[in-house]
Design a protein around this motif. Sequence first.
Motif, mmCIF file in Angstrom:
data_model
loop_
_atom_site.group_PDB
_atom_site.id
_atom_site.type_symbol
_atom_site.label_atom_id
_atom_site.label_comp_id
_atom_site.label_asym_id
_atom_site.label_seq_id
_atom_site.Cartn_x
_atom_site.Cartn_y
_atom_site.Cartn_z
ATOM 1 N N MET A 180 4.096 20.637 22.210
ATOM 2 C CA MET A 180 4.685 19.376 21.751
ATOM 3 C C MET A 180 5.649 19.672 20.602
ATOM 4 O O MET A 180 5.294 20.302 19.629
ATOM 5 C CB MET A 180 3.565 18.468 21.262
ATOM 6 N N PHE B 215 8.259 17.856 17.942
ATOM 7 C CA PHE B 215 8.836 16.647 17.379
ATOM 8 C C PHE B 215 10.053 16.989 16.552
ATOM 9 O O PHE B 215 10.088 17.973 15.818
ATOM 10 C CB PHE B 215 7.804 15.885 16.555
ATOM 11 N N GLU C 81 5.086 8.261 17.358
ATOM 12 C CA GLU C 81 4.991 9.722 17.332
ATOM 13 C C GLU C 81 3.789 10.161 16.494
ATOM 14 O O GLU C 81 3.079 11.110 16.839
ATOM 15 C CB GLU C 81 6.275 10.329 16.748
ATOM 16 N N THR D 193 0.692 9.840 18.492
ATOM 17 C CA THR D 193 0.575 10.944 19.448
ATOM 18 C C THR D 193 0.028 12.194 18.762
ATOM 19 O O THR D 193 -0.877 12.869 19.282
ATOM 20 C CB THR D 193 1.958 11.254 20.071
ATOM 21 N N MET D 194 0.555 12.468 17.593
ATOM 22 C CA MET D 194 0.104 13.675 16.882
ATOM 23 C C MET D 194 -1.330 13.515 16.382
ATOM 24 O O MET D 194 -2.101 14.471 16.391
ATOM 25 C CB MET D 194 1.057 13.988 15.728
ATOM 26 N N GLU E 260 -3.778 14.510 18.969
ATOM 27 C CA GLU E 260 -3.928 15.979 19.057
ATOM 28 C C GLU E 260 -4.889 16.497 17.992
ATOM 29 O O GLU E 260 -5.757 17.333 18.254
ATOM 30 C CB GLU E 260 -2.575 16.663 18.814
ATOM 31 N N ARG F 8 3.657 12.055 9.046
ATOM 32 C CA ARG F 8 4.282 12.571 10.266
ATOM 33 C C ARG F 8 4.723 14.020 10.067
ATOM 34 O O ARG F 8 4.499 14.874 10.928
ATOM 35 C CB ARG F 8 5.476 11.693 10.637
ATOM 36 N N ARG G 131 3.138 17.295 11.908
ATOM 37 C CA ARG G 131 4.065 18.168 12.630
ATOM 38 C C ARG G 131 3.839 19.624 12.219
ATOM 39 O O ARG G 131 3.823 20.529 13.060
ATOM 40 C CB ARG G 131 5.495 17.732 12.289
ATOM 41 N N LEU H 199 0.557 20.960 13.749
ATOM 42 C CA LEU H 199 0.656 21.279 15.175
ATOM 43 C C LEU H 199 1.555 22.487 15.415
ATOM 44 O O LEU H 199 1.359 23.240 16.368
ATOM 45 C CB LEU H 199 1.137 20.060 15.964
#
Lengths: 417, 417
Positions: A1, A3, B47, B50-51, B54, B280, B284, B287
């Motif tokens: 994924m 972003f 977004e 979504t993260m 995860e 966010r 990010r 991940l």
Amino acid sequence: MNFRDLSPSPRTLMTPGPVEVDPRVLRAMSTPILGQFDPEFTDLMNETMTMLREIFMTKNQWAYTVDGTSRSGLEAVLVSLIESGDKVLVPLYGRFGHLLVEIVRRCGAEVVTLEKDWGTVFAVEEIAAAIRQHRPQLVAIVHGETSTGCMQPLDGIGLACREIDALLVVDVVATIGGVEVATDKWLMDAVIGGTQKCLSVPAGLSLVSYNERVESKLLKRKRIEQGLLSDSSAVSSSFHDLLGSPIRSNYLDLCQLQDYWGPARLNHHTEATSMLYALREGLRLVLQEGLQDRFERHKRHEAALMNGIAAMGLTLYGDPSCKMPVVTCVNIPDGVNGESVRAVLLSEFGIEIASSFGPLKGRIWRIGTMGYSCSKRNVLLTLGALEAVLTLHGVKVDAGAAVQAAMNTYNKEALWS
Amino acid sequence: MNFRDLSPSPRTLMTPGPVEVDPRVLRAMSTPILGQFDPEFTDLMNETMTMLREIFMTKNQWAYTVDGTSRSGLEAVLVSLIESGDKVLVPLYGRFGHLLVEIVRRCGAEVVTLEKDWGTVFAVEEIAAAIRQHRPQLVAIVHGETSTGCMQPLDGIGLACREIDALLVVDVVATIGGVEVATDKWLMDAVIGGTQKCLSVPAGLSLVSYNERVESKLLKRKRIEQGLLSDSSAVSSSFHDLLGSPIRSNYLDLCQLQDYWGPARLNHHTEATSMLYALREGLRLVLQEGLQDRFERHKRHEAALMNGIAAMGLTLYGDPSCKMPVVTCVNIPDGVNGESVRAVLLSEFGIEIASSFGPLKGRIWRIGTMGYSCSKRNVLLTLGALEAVLTLHGVKVDAGAAVQAAMNTYNKEALWS
């Protein structure tokens, strides 16, 4: 994924919040973190309290943040003061009055409402009469209703509350930092302010201040968390030994919050470091400008905006005698799709204005002139863009008149200052 | 009144939160504001959801923020699920278990506690047996107790809950992003994470995720605020027509929060823009590193820290078999003033470690190795400084041994990866 990088488009925010943030406040948020009980951090907390007292125009000891958006502060004050079965009077004249009713009811109160048509406000004497008639324990009211752009005069309500020993709780979320909020002079027992409106600090904190009348009520309901006590057995019964009933919320318990902000520094939440940095910097800029100068600035740009709107042939919503200086509500012309106008303003010009709620949805636009967004540049750009988008939507407007009317207003500036 | 520029001293934050923040996350917060319903902003919210899925290792539809610090998320889940008189089981083994009891009690529940000595955890079978015995509507438990540095195994508790149709709510505030939190695999119905610990995002948001079992319970208690409805008369009675009792909080009402985060986008609070930017970006980065690599990094630095502490002749607090990899609790040597050691570490070296709560106050130090603070540099600097400060306090330590032991641990790194 994968972003993409955070890269929002530039925006001119002319809504009643959230509004644009001074770059100095944005920069403050990128300062590295201190620990919550680091003496340097508690100093910053204390400085913030000092500045909040100035902003609220109060000598109250307690003036601090609740870590949540504006309504968390409203609920913190109400849930900490209201006991099940208390009678609460809510004079309401818009959407945010309904929110107070909503919160108060969930606190278990018996709610008495006093309703005015949206677009108007109460005479203070009407509210005072209702206070004498219903004899509530608490009165909760909104100072500035952003849903209708109306502002309720408050001076005199506090006096009526004291006659019957009721507490006065006022939602100053939308007015603080843009309009006079004279907490002590108006005998307001608790006030709740927002950050993302006239103070131009991002949303995420709520500001509360309250006096000794409130504190003495709070202390009757106080307890300390068991996990914090050194001898846990000694106090296991304390929950049942209170004079008042226990406060229903832990997160929004003002007793615990004041022990966190006060000299005891009892662990409760972890203060939102970066937001506190932002608030401290935002308050510093407000006081640097000076409250009276700031209020006058808001009046000046309101006048230019209103003159521009009038020159465009549009009319304002609501009773002008109670208009809030920081929100201007414009009637959407017949046959015009208000949401389409807003969407084009946003997508083509990067300018955001607001719609409204409930019965006013689709009937008015709300244009904010708050804090850092309240500037000549923003007013002029918004009027020019709105004219263009209205023309695009088939509305007949006198091309160019709005911006000229605003410019003329500014040219008279010398007369007002 | 003149306040100085914001200019905090540099700090190495080795507490169990708040911890240091990646400069990329700090920078994200200085990005200009978008309006809350700007499509660019709601895209960022989506977004983030979504993260979050995860991070929580879940397929749940709902994974979003509550705008408040960690305990606001705990209270939001508990107050939205618990009805007055519900039976709630809380197995507790530290200060934050007591916090759950505190919140649950204020929600009006009948609380059944199961207690373990601080420094240990439960066998899953003990908890399962208590669930079968007490048949609660809800079980609430802490995954990682930062107060004691212990971590409760969770796999198996969810199954016992399903047998009796109870909901399992787990506080993963201190573990999320540093240790595996397998929401779906472990059958956890609701989980609440914090930002300022292993995710290394400033405090101010709480992270929640929950499944359909939770949602179906929530929907029975749902109502829409009156000020938001177009025809306000039609629903004035809706408050009384619910299948379940109304949720006691408005700010922390998950029904309203999911309508704000979901496609309905019903106005509730104003999302904390800058904090959402920070979250966010922080997610990010997590991940990008990869969850498994991140968990291994935390184990690696924990090992180096523990070896250094041991080489200094200090002992660890608590049962090693349930040690939390991201917090290391060190017994304060007899006769040493733990607060004085902490104060000198902070003032002379700019390094912060933590004390503990209640019965452990003055007995242990807690050293966090979380998120961005969890680095070789920080571990080595902390060990060196701690050794120097202990020497200053008259503790006999084998000079230089701690840092060498940590270095040796790192040199074996190739064997572990």
